[in-house]
Motif scaffolding. Structure first.
Motif, PDB file in Angstrom:
ATOM      1  N   THR A 183       0.956   4.079  -2.856  1.00 27.73           N
ATOM      2  CA  THR A 183       0.800   5.499  -2.528  1.00 27.73           C
ATOM      3  C   THR A 183       1.966   6.314  -3.055  1.00 27.73           C
ATOM      4  O   THR A 183       1.793   7.424  -3.574  1.00 27.73           O
ATOM      5  N   ARG A 184       3.169   5.774  -2.935  1.00 28.64           N
ATOM      6  CA  ARG A 184       4.351   6.483  -3.422  1.00 28.64           C
ATOM      7  C   ARG A 184       4.296   6.656  -4.938  1.00 28.64           C
ATOM      8  O   ARG A 184       4.590   7.737  -5.467  1.00 28.64           O
TER       9      ARG A 184
ATOM     10  N   GLN B 199       0.828  -1.202   0.000  1.00 24.61           N
ATOM     11  CA  GLN B 199       0.000   0.000   0.000  1.00 24.61           C
ATOM     12  C   GLN B 199       0.868   1.260   0.000  1.00 24.61           C
ATOM     13  O   GLN B 199       0.566   2.234  -0.704  1.00 24.61           O
ATOM     14  N   GLU B 200       1.948   1.229   0.788  1.00 23.17           N
ATOM     15  CA  GLU B 200       2.861   2.367   0.793  1.00 23.17           C
ATOM     16  C   GLU B 200       3.498   2.573  -0.578  1.00 23.17           C
ATOM     17  O   GLU B 200       3.676   3.708  -1.027  1.00 23.17           O
TER      18      GLU B 200
ATOM     19  N   GLU C 225       1.974  14.845   2.794  1.00 14.57           N
ATOM     20  CA  GLU C 225       2.677  13.563   2.831  1.00 14.57           C
ATOM     21  C   GLU C 225       4.139  13.745   2.432  1.00 14.57           C
ATOM     22  O   GLU C 225       5.030  13.121   3.019  1.00 14.57           O
TER      23      GLU C 225
ATOM     24  N   ARG D 287       1.744   9.230  -5.760  1.00 16.06           N
ATOM     25  CA  ARG D 287       2.218  10.575  -5.427  1.00 16.06           C
ATOM     26  C   ARG D 287       3.221  11.076  -6.472  1.00 16.06           C
ATOM     27  O   ARG D 287       3.160  12.230  -6.909  1.00 16.06           O
TER      28      ARG D 287
END
Length: 389
Positions: free
Chosen positions: A186-187, A182-183, A358, A190
Motif C-alpha cells: 500500500t505504501r 500488505q502495508e 491515508e 501510494r
C-alpha cells in the motif's frame, strides 16, 4: 516432504518426520527384544514361553510403525500386547517402552480418547486378572504403575500443548508478515500514485491542448510541448527518487539525476507553477509566518496538495485554485479551494481522495472534502503541528 532444519519461528531444530517415526520403533525393538532374551536365559524360561515373550516385545515395537497414521488403533494394539505379556514368563519381563511411546504419540496426535480407553481397559484387565489367575499384585506395585501411566499421559499433554502454542505463534507471525507486506504494498502504491498521477494527468491535459492548437496557434502548442517535456523530466526524477527511497538506497551517494522522495512545503511554489496555465491559476496563501512543522507532516501536506490539484485539473473546470497554509493552535491546517464545477462522485470515492486520507492518518490527521461555499470543492487537511527539531 518437510526437511530437517532450524524452525525460524520456534528457533529450534526440527528433525525430519522419518526420524520421529522410526527412532521409537528401533529403540523399543532393541530394548524389548534384547531384554526379553536376556531375562529368559537368566531365569531359565522354557523355550516356547521365551519365544512368546520375545515375539510380544517385537510385535509391540513394530506396531509403532502405524503410530503416525493411526495413533488410536496403535495405542490399543500396543496396550493389548503389553497386558498379555504381563502373564507370560518371565515374571520380571522387560519394560514395555512401546507402550510409553504409543501413549505419548496418541495424546500428541489428538487420539487422547483412544489412549484413555485402551490403556484404562488394559490396566483394569491386568489388575483383575492378576487376582483371579494368580497372586494379586501388591498395592504398591499397582500405585507405582498407575502413577507411571499418568506421568506418560502428562508428558503427552505437555508436548501437545507446546505444539499448539508453537502453531499459534507461527500463525500469528505469518499473519503479521502478511499484514506488513500488505502495508508495504500500500505504501509503495501510494508513493507511486502521488508521484505519477499529477505528472501524467498534467501531461494528458497539455498534450490534448497541444494537439488542439497545433495548426491554429503553434506558439501555444509549442508551449504545451515544452511543459510536457518539463513535467516528464520532473516525474522521472521523482519516480527514481521514490524507488531509491523504497529500496533503502544511500541517498548521500552521488547520482546522475536528482532525487526527491520526500518533498517539503518549500516546493509548493514550484508545484503551483506547474499547475498554473491553460486557464488555471494556482495561488499559495502562506500564513505560517516562517515557521514550519516536522518533515513528515510537510511531506504529507505536500502530497495532499498535489493530489487535490491533480483532481482539480482532471475533474473540475476551475479558473482559480487557492492553497492556504495556516496554524490553528496545535493543528496545521491546509486548505485547497477552487471555483470549478466540483468533483464527480467517482472522484470523491476514488483512490486519490482515499490516498489523501491515508496520508493524513499516517501522521495523525484528517482530510475533509466538501463543496465550496459558492462553487467548486474545498479540501481541508488538519494535521498535528510538530515543530522541527
Amino acid at each position: 516432504m518437510p526437511q530437517a532444519g532450524w524452525d525460524d519461528d520456534a528457533l529450534r531444530f526440527r528433525p525430519p518426520p522419518a526420524v520421529t517415526l522410526w527412532v521409537p520403533v528401533v529403540v523399543a525393538f532393541v530394548v524389548q527384544v534384547s531384554a526379553a532374551i536376556g531375562i529368559s536365559v537368566w531365569q531359565d524360561v522354557p523355550p516356547p514361553l521365551a519365544a512368546l515373550s520375545v515375539a510380544l516385545g517385537a510385535a509391540s515395537a513394530l506396531a509403532l510403525v502405524g503410530a503416525r497414521r493411526w495413533p488410536g488403533p496403535t495405542v490399543a494394539v500396543v496396550a493389548a500386547l503389553s497386558t498379555l505379556d504381563l502373564f507370560v514368563p518371565p515374571d520380571a519381563g522387560p519394560v514395555f517402552l512401546a507402550l510409553a511411546f504409543a501413549i505419548i504419540g496418541a495424546v500428541v496426535r489428538g487420539a487422547r480418547l483412544w489412549a484413555l480407553i485402551s490403556v484404562g481397559l488394559a490396566w483394569l484387565v491386568a489388575v483383575t486378572a492378576s487376582g483371579l489367575i494368580g497372586t494379586p499384585w501388591h498395592p504398591f506395585r499397582i500405585a507405582l504403575a498407575t502413577l507411571g501411566l499418568a506421568f506418560l499421559f502428562a508428558i503427552g499433554e505437555g508436548i501437545r500443548s507446546r505444539r499448539q502454542r508453537g502453531a499459534e505463534h507461527r500463525a500469528q507471525l505469518v499473519e503479521r508478515r502478511r499484514t506488513l507486506e500488505q502495508e508495504e504494498r500500500t505504501r509503495i502504491a501510494r508513493e507511486l500514485h502521488d508521484v505519477l498521477a499529477h505528472s501524467l494527468s498534467q501531461i494528458s491535459v497539455q498534450s490534448g491542448v497541444g494537439l488542439h492548437l497545433f495548426d491554429r496557434e503553434p506558439e501555444r502548442a509549442r508551449e504545451a510541448l515544452a511543459n510536457i517535456r518539463s513535467l516528464s523530466a520532473t516525474g522521472l526524477d521523482e519516480v527514481r527518487g521514490v524507488l531509491s527511497f523504497l529500496r533503502g538506497d544511500d541517498l548521500s551517494a552521488p547520482r546522475t539525476a536528482p532525487l526527491t522522495p520526500q518533498p517539503q512545503l518549500a516546493e509548493l511554489p514550484r508545484l503551483a507553477a506547474q499547475r498554473t496555465g491553460l486557464g488555471l491559476t494556482v495561488r499559495i496563501d502562506d500564513r505560517l509566518g516562517g515557521s514550519a512543522p516536522a518533515g513528515e507532516v510537510q511531506t504529507a501536506a505536500y502530497r495532499i496538495v498535489q493530489e487535490a490539484l491533480t483532481n482539480i485539473v482532471r475533474h473540475s473546470a476551475a479558473a482559480t485554485a487557492t492553497v492556504t497554509l495556516e496554524r490553528h493552535g496545535g493543528d496545521f491546517v491546509v486548505r485547497i479551494a477552487d471555483d470549478g464545477t466540483g468533483l464527480p462522485e467517482e472522484a470523491v470515492e476514488g483512490g486519490g481522495i482515499r490516498g489523501m486520507r491515508e496520508r493524513a492518518l499516517l501522521v495523525g490527521g484528517t482530510v475533509d472534502v466538501e463543496p465550496g461555499p459558492r462553487a467548486g470543492t474545498v479540501v481541508t487537511a488538519r494535521l498535528p503541528w510538530q515543530e522541527l527539531p
